[in-house]
Design an enzyme around this catalytic site. Structure first.
Site, PDB file in Angstrom:
ATOM      1  N   GLY A   1      48.564  52.510  28.567  1.00 13.87           N
ATOM      2  CA  GLY A   1      47.592  51.777  27.775  1.00 13.87           C
ATOM      3  C   GLY A   1      46.692  50.907  28.637  1.00 13.87           C
ATOM      4  O   GLY A   1      46.024  51.381  29.548  1.00 13.87           O
ATOM      5  N   ASP A   2      46.678  49.610  28.348  1.00  9.51           N
ATOM      6  CA  ASP A   2      45.823  48.673  29.075  1.00  9.51           C
ATOM      7  C   ASP A   2      46.638  47.810  30.039  1.00  9.51           C
ATOM      8  O   ASP A   2      46.284  46.669  30.315  1.00  9.51           O
ATOM      9  CB  ASP A   2      45.048  47.789  28.094  1.00  9.51           C
ATOM     10  CG  ASP A   2      45.953  47.023  27.144  1.00  9.51           C
ATOM     11  OD1 ASP A   2      47.176  47.281  27.152  1.00  9.51           O
ATOM     12  OD2 ASP A   2      45.463  46.171  26.395  1.00  9.51           O
ATOM     13  N   GLU A   3      47.708  48.358  30.550  1.00 10.42           N
ATOM     14  CA  GLU A   3      48.595  47.618  31.437  1.00 10.42           C
ATOM     15  C   GLU A   3      48.662  48.293  32.804  1.00 10.42           C
ATOM     16  O   GLU A   3      48.900  49.495  32.925  1.00 10.42           O
ATOM     17  CB  GLU A   3      49.998  47.533  30.834  1.00 10.42           C
ATOM     18  CG  GLU A   3      50.921  46.597  31.572  1.00 10.42           C
ATOM     19  CD  GLU A   3      52.245  46.456  30.849  1.00 10.42           C
ATOM     20  OE1 GLU A   3      52.650  45.310  30.566  1.00 10.42           O
ATOM     21  OE2 GLU A   3      52.889  47.481  30.574  1.00 10.42           O
TER      22      GLU A   3
END
Length: 219
Positions: free
Chosen positions: A107-109
């Site tokens: 994801g956004d990690e």
């Protein structure tokens, strides 16, 4: 003569098999969207650090974009993916500058591991948050547009012998959530005894916890 001819005939097949094997290995260790290492690739990189520099401490950074869902909802998933790619490149460049490597976990990690050549973790974290917060140019139907996003960053200073998931990444994870709790667009450094903040200050399970595929982020 016949043996040599047989080898020449078999070479294209051997070459194709080697190419397929290399491609399969790369796909196992890299994120398909950004081309960065994935979680398995970061584990492999950590193992290499532990083997080649067993006495050298490491800085582990966990980087979580703030309110990325807003970007997808406002600008669409395509521009969201463009943002993830651009931010990933920025993090990769920072890690390389410090002799380390970076990965997109899900994801956004993102995460990075760096040789601890300095004890000024605050400066490294400030560099990460500042560079991520720079506007990202993105193509749009009406012409170029810019998208800006911030990140919460957690850093931990660990030994190469520390288990990567249960100690190194976990400590950086705790610090990152403290950065989230304290207002986002900032960093926190793990200190002995630091624990995960109360659940109400956390945003819930991350994509990597839900074991979702590593396509564009939706949360």
């Amino acid at each position: 003569m016949a043996l040599a001819l047989g080898r020449l005939t078999a070479w294209p097949t051997i070459h194709r098999l080697r190419t397929h094997l290399a491609d399969a290995t790369r796909s196992m260790l890299h994120d398909p969207l950004t081309g960065m290492l994935n979680r398995a690739g970061l584990h492999a990189a950590h193992a290499t650090f532990a083997e080649t520099a067993p006495a050298q401490p490491l800085i582990v950074a966990l980087i979580d974009l703030d309110d990325f869902k807003r970007v997808n909802d406002t600008h669409g998933h395509r521009r969201g993916d463009d943002l993830l790619i651009d931010i990933g490149q920025r993090i990769t460049d920072i890690a390389a500058l410090h002799g380390g490597t970076a990965a997109r976990l899900a994801g956004d990690e993102y995460a990075a591991i760096l040789p601890a050549r300095t004890d000024d973790l605050n400066r490294i974290a400030d560099t990460i948050t500042t560079i991520i917060a720079q506007p990202v140019a993105s193509p749009a139907d009406g012409g170029p547009a810019t998208v800006t996003i911030t990140a919460s960053v957690g850093l931990a200073l660990v030994d190469t012998s520390d288990p990567f998931t249960d100690v190194a990444l976990h400590r950086a994870d705790i610090a990152m959530y403290h950065a989230k709790r304290n207002g986002r667009n900032r960093h926190a450094i793990y200190q002995p005894g630091m624990t995960m903040p109360p659940a109400q200050h956390r945003r819930g399970p991350r994509l990597r916890d839900r074991r979702q595929p590593t396509g564009g982020a939706t949360a």
